[in-house]
Motif scaffolding. Sequence first.
Motif, PDB file in Angstrom:
ATOM      1  N   LEU A  37       0.828  -1.221   0.000  1.00  0.00           N
ATOM      2  CA  LEU A  37       0.000   0.000   0.000  1.00  0.00           C
ATOM      3  C   LEU A  37       0.857   1.264   0.000  1.00  0.00           C
ATOM      4  CD1 LEU A  37      -3.050  -0.629   2.373  1.00  0.00           C
ATOM      5  CD2 LEU A  37      -3.082  -0.120  -0.066  1.00  0.00           C
ATOM      6  N   THR A  38       1.969   1.228   0.726  1.00  0.00           N
ATOM      7  CA  THR A  38       2.803   2.440   0.821  1.00  0.00           C
ATOM      8  C   THR A  38       3.596   2.671  -0.462  1.00  0.00           C
ATOM      9  OG1 THR A  38       4.460   1.047   1.819  1.00  0.00           O
ATOM     10  CG2 THR A  38       3.124   2.392   3.333  1.00  0.00           C
ATOM     11  N   ARG A  39       3.628   1.654  -1.340  1.00  0.00           N
ATOM     12  CA  ARG A  39       4.399   1.837  -2.588  1.00  0.00           C
ATOM     13  C   ARG A  39       3.536   2.279  -3.755  1.00  0.00           C
ATOM     14  NH1 ARG A  39       7.942  -3.246  -3.705  1.00  0.00           N
ATOM     15  NH2 ARG A  39       7.775  -2.290  -5.774  1.00  0.00           N
ATOM     16  N   LEU A  40       2.262   2.538  -3.470  1.00  0.00           N
ATOM     17  CA  LEU A  40       1.383   2.964  -4.575  1.00  0.00           C
ATOM     18  C   LEU A  40       1.719   4.403  -4.970  1.00  0.00           C
ATOM     19  CD1 LEU A  40      -2.035   1.621  -3.243  1.00  0.00           C
ATOM     20  CD2 LEU A  40      -0.666   0.669  -5.109  1.00  0.00           C
ATOM     21  N   PRO A  41       1.546   4.737  -6.245  1.00  0.00           N
ATOM     22  CA  PRO A  41       1.783   6.132  -6.650  1.00  0.00           C
ATOM     23  C   PRO A  41       0.877   7.092  -5.872  1.00  0.00           C
ATOM     24  CG  PRO A  41       1.405   4.714  -8.565  1.00  0.00           C
ATOM     25  CD  PRO A  41       1.138   3.883  -7.360  1.00  0.00           C
ATOM     26  N   ASP A  42       1.314   8.331  -5.748  1.00  0.00           N
ATOM     27  CA  ASP A  42       0.544   9.324  -4.980  1.00  0.00           C
ATOM     28  C   ASP A  42      -0.820   9.589  -5.590  1.00  0.00           C
ATOM     29  OD1 ASP A  42       2.686   9.507  -3.397  1.00  0.00           O
ATOM     30  OD2 ASP A  42       3.456  11.394  -4.269  1.00  0.00           O
ATOM     31  N   THR A  43      -0.966   9.305  -6.884  1.00  0.00           N
ATOM     32  CA  THR A  43      -2.243   9.566  -7.541  1.00  0.00           C
ATOM     33  C   THR A  43      -3.339   8.594  -7.095  1.00  0.00           C
ATOM     34  OG1 THR A  43      -1.315   8.232  -9.293  1.00  0.00           O
ATOM     35  CG2 THR A  43      -1.413  10.608  -9.687  1.00  0.00           C
ATOM     36  N   VAL A  44      -2.972   7.567  -6.377  1.00  0.00           N
ATOM     37  CA  VAL A  44      -3.950   6.544  -5.994  1.00  0.00           C
ATOM     38  C   VAL A  44      -4.422   6.793  -4.560  1.00  0.00           C
ATOM     39  CG1 VAL A  44      -4.297   4.063  -5.652  1.00  0.00           C
ATOM     40  CG2 VAL A  44      -2.841   4.879  -7.523  1.00  0.00           C
ATOM     41  N   ALA A  45      -5.735   7.017  -4.408  1.00  0.00           N
ATOM     42  CA  ALA A  45      -6.277   7.172  -3.048  1.00  0.00           C
ATOM     43  C   ALA A  45      -6.277   5.796  -2.384  1.00  0.00           C
ATOM     44  CB  ALA A  45      -7.681   7.735  -3.120  1.00  0.00           C
ATOM     45  N   ARG A  46      -6.259   5.765  -1.070  1.00  0.00           N
ATOM     46  CA  ARG A  46      -6.175   4.489  -0.351  1.00  0.00           C
ATOM     47  C   ARG A  46      -6.726   4.682   1.047  1.00  0.00           C
ATOM     48  NH1 ARG A  46       0.076   5.206  -1.016  1.00  0.00           N
ATOM     49  NH2 ARG A  46      -0.833   6.411  -2.692  1.00  0.00           N
ATOM     50  N   PRO A  47      -6.904   3.613   1.798  1.00  0.00           N
ATOM     51  CA  PRO A  47      -7.426   3.796   3.161  1.00  0.00           C
ATOM     52  C   PRO A  47      -6.425   4.575   4.003  1.00  0.00           C
ATOM     53  CG  PRO A  47      -6.843   1.469   2.724  1.00  0.00           C
ATOM     54  CD  PRO A  47      -6.720   2.199   1.438  1.00  0.00           C
ATOM     55  N   THR A  48      -6.955   5.404   4.902  1.00  0.00           N
ATOM     56  CA  THR A  48      -6.032   6.095   5.811  1.00  0.00           C
ATOM     57  C   THR A  48      -5.789   5.247   7.052  1.00  0.00           C
ATOM     58  OG1 THR A  48      -7.863   7.275   6.830  1.00  0.00           O
ATOM     59  CG2 THR A  48      -6.728   8.398   5.031  1.00  0.00           C
ATOM     60  N   PHE A  49      -6.502   4.116   7.143  1.00  0.00           N
ATOM     61  CA  PHE A  49      -6.277   3.179   8.261  1.00  0.00           C
ATOM     62  C   PHE A  49      -5.463   1.995   7.730  1.00  0.00           C
ATOM     63  CE2 PHE A  49     -10.404   2.582   6.188  1.00  0.00           C
ATOM     64  CZ  PHE A  49     -10.285   1.281   5.706  1.00  0.00           C
ATOM     65  N   ALA A  50      -4.905   1.244   8.648  1.00  0.00           N
ATOM     66  CA  ALA A  50      -4.206   0.022   8.216  1.00  0.00           C
ATOM     67  C   ALA A  50      -5.260  -1.073   8.108  1.00  0.00           C
ATOM     68  CB  ALA A  50      -3.156  -0.351   9.245  1.00  0.00           C
ATOM     69  N   PRO A  51      -5.478  -1.630   6.925  1.00  0.00           N
ATOM     70  CA  PRO A  51      -6.554  -2.615   6.791  1.00  0.00           C
ATOM     71  C   PRO A  51      -6.461  -3.743   7.819  1.00  0.00           C
ATOM     72  CG  PRO A  51      -5.713  -2.021   4.634  1.00  0.00           C
ATOM     73  CD  PRO A  51      -4.850  -1.327   5.638  1.00  0.00           C
ATOM     74  N   ARG A  52      -5.247  -4.138   8.183  1.00  0.00           N
ATOM     75  CA  ARG A  52      -5.131  -5.262   9.131  1.00  0.00           C
ATOM     76  C   ARG A  52      -5.572  -4.879  10.539  1.00  0.00           C
ATOM     77  NH1 ARG A  52       0.474  -6.709   6.658  1.00  0.00           N
ATOM     78  NH2 ARG A  52      -0.126  -8.237   5.077  1.00  0.00           N
ATOM     79  N   SER A  53      -5.725  -3.573  10.786  1.00  0.00           N
ATOM     80  CA  SER A  53      -6.121  -3.164  12.141  1.00  0.00           C
ATOM     81  C   SER A  53      -7.647  -3.161  12.309  1.00  0.00           C
ATOM     82  CB  SER A  53      -5.583  -1.753  12.432  1.00  0.00           C
ATOM     83  OG  SER A  53      -6.284  -0.832  11.597  1.00  0.00           O
ATOM     84  N   LEU A  54      -8.368  -3.434  11.236  1.00  0.00           N
ATOM     85  CA  LEU A  54      -9.839  -3.389  11.336  1.00  0.00           C
ATOM     86  C   LEU A  54     -10.377  -4.617  12.047  1.00  0.00           C
ATOM     87  CD1 LEU A  54     -10.913  -2.353   7.701  1.00  0.00           C
ATOM     88  CD2 LEU A  54     -10.547  -0.872   9.685  1.00  0.00           C
ATOM     89  N   THR A  55     -11.504  -4.436  12.713  1.00  0.00           N
ATOM     90  CA  THR A  55     -12.275  -5.604  13.142  1.00  0.00           C
ATOM     91  C   THR A  55     -13.517  -5.676  12.250  1.00  0.00           C
ATOM     92  OG1 THR A  55     -13.364  -4.259  14.806  1.00  0.00           O
ATOM     93  CG2 THR A  55     -11.484  -5.593  15.536  1.00  0.00           C
ATOM     94  N   THR A  56     -14.167  -6.831  12.232  1.00  0.00           N
ATOM     95  CA  THR A  56     -15.279  -7.021  11.300  1.00  0.00           C
ATOM     96  C   THR A  56     -16.601  -6.759  12.011  1.00  0.00           C
ATOM     97  OG1 THR A  56     -13.952  -8.667  10.173  1.00  0.00           O
ATOM     98  CG2 THR A  56     -16.304  -8.691   9.700  1.00  0.00           C
ATOM     99  N   GLY A  57     -17.320  -5.742  11.526  1.00  0.00           N
ATOM    100  CA  GLY A  57     -18.604  -5.411  12.150  1.00  0.00           C
ATOM    101  C   GLY A  57     -19.782  -5.561  11.200  1.00  0.00           C
ATOM    102  N   ILE A  58     -19.464  -5.827   9.908  1.00  0.00           N
ATOM    103  CA  ILE A  58     -20.529  -5.923   8.897  1.00  0.00           C
ATOM    104  C   ILE A  58     -20.373  -7.247   8.171  1.00  0.00           C
ATOM    105  CG2 ILE A  58     -21.441  -4.914   6.759  1.00  0.00           C
ATOM    106  CD1 ILE A  58     -20.222  -2.223   7.647  1.00  0.00           C
TER     107      ILE A  58
END
Length: 524
Positions: A37-58
């Motif tokens: 994720l950190t190696r994506l070009p700046d033109t690419v929007a991405r999550p501002t959270f770390a996906p692995r830090s999420l818990t599943t609520g849905i």
Amino acid sequence: MRVPLHTALAKKNESGADAMPDISENRIVPRLSADLLTRLPDTVARPTFAPRSLTTGILHLGCGAFHRAHQALLTQHAMNAAADPRWGIAAVAMTRPTVVDALRAQDNLYTTLLHDDGDARVEVVGSITETVHAPTDRIGVPARMADPNIKIVTLTVTASGYCISPVTGRLDAACDAVHHDIRCPATPVSPIGMLVRGLEAVRKRGGTPPVVISCDNLCENGRKLRGAVIDLASLRDDGLADWIARNVQFPNSVVDRIVQPGSPADLAVARNCLGGIEDHAPVSAEPFMTWTIENFDGERPRWEDAGAHFVDDVTDYELAKLRLLNASHMLLAYLGALAGYSTIAEATADPALAALARQFMLREQGPTLALPPAELRRTVDGLIRRFRNPAICHDMTRVGRNGSDKMVPRVVAAMCENIAAGRPTPGATLLIAAWIRWFTETQRPNAIMEVIDPRLESLTKSASQPDPYRRAREFLWRADIFGTLPDPDRVQRQVGDALAELAGDRVDTVVRRRLLPEFERGIE
Ligand code: CS2
């Protein structure tokens, strides 16, 4: 940030040596992953959270392109804005494992490409925490639903996935999947059976049940879903149906975004936008998006921070969406395919079809809605613009599928109101005739469209009736599809006329015969 698509495509040949796949030299092709994720070009929007830090609520049933370009993207934006990591999504593919396999191999990340005027807004989505293939899942969807962290269950399983009669709105016990779930409730295959079994487990567990939100294009989707779940649960004698009726919320919701499933071209665009990193599951969509949800109690993401609207009653939004956008999609798909067009954009570029779609929305569907005239016209202008988006390949088979379930809510309900009010219905009757014609046209070699319909067998038989008026009658007298039509003889005559014309004349000629002069001249 937007990326001009010609640049994205040109980059195909210029990106760096490690970034581009080059099978001939056995280079390793980098695949989208959380680490990259950190190696994506700046033109690419991405999550501002770390996906692995999420818990599943849905828990979401129906991990198709629509869900990924709509709710999952919006949920990412809501989590970005509120820094609330509880709303990761466990996304369930109900039948085929393809998307699950592709997503699992890339940490459930994927790219959305929002196309507008030759540009694309590119964003990598990280809100899906887990992908599940329902038929082979060892935990099972019902057990997942009973996880106390799951506060919300959402669905995009198409109108036909609800196994409800389009006319009565109640559970259709003749539907194969429901039939199976009645015999084998412990191993449900239908979304309704899974919800019943899951809610049974929630009741046993105790505590607050999840809120269940339908995101499919049905009239009163939440109320219908609730009815179907209660209908199925009522076949048992353990009080589950009453418990569901008293404890589970099923708010109605209206979704809108035109989405195409990832195409080979999207793979190339995504790879180039991601600087050579491969994504095997991108989705393409238009920039326009809405989600209107009826207020409900309970914990949820702050979807309103990401553009969703919470209202007390969605009825007006829902009727406008189904009767304008979805009904004219059907009109353009059925007639457009007969005219030789493969996509909605191609059909809308045809002046006669576009004029008919406008006339249908402004003069037939519009008067049945609570939209003031200026807003109706703005909406119709916007829809025609959206339909013309050449980057969205909305193919006819996809839009035209399951027509027998879509007729009443999108077309016939408004047609009946128009007949009762003495207003003419040339668009609706031509739409129905074009749909009927699909059942025979599809059998020609190289047909553009394929008919996918829960009532395919019996309708194909009806379509073989050579006399157009009798054929019209065979279809229109199907109370399970059309209900009871007012003035059925007149409708039969008009659909029969249209069938006879479509057999002998070019689509363009048949359409122009129905255009009012002001629409024909484009100055309505
Ligand atoms: C289409 C919809 O396939 C169909 O029935 O009309 O998928 C449509 O593109 C969406 O509802 C747009 O919001």
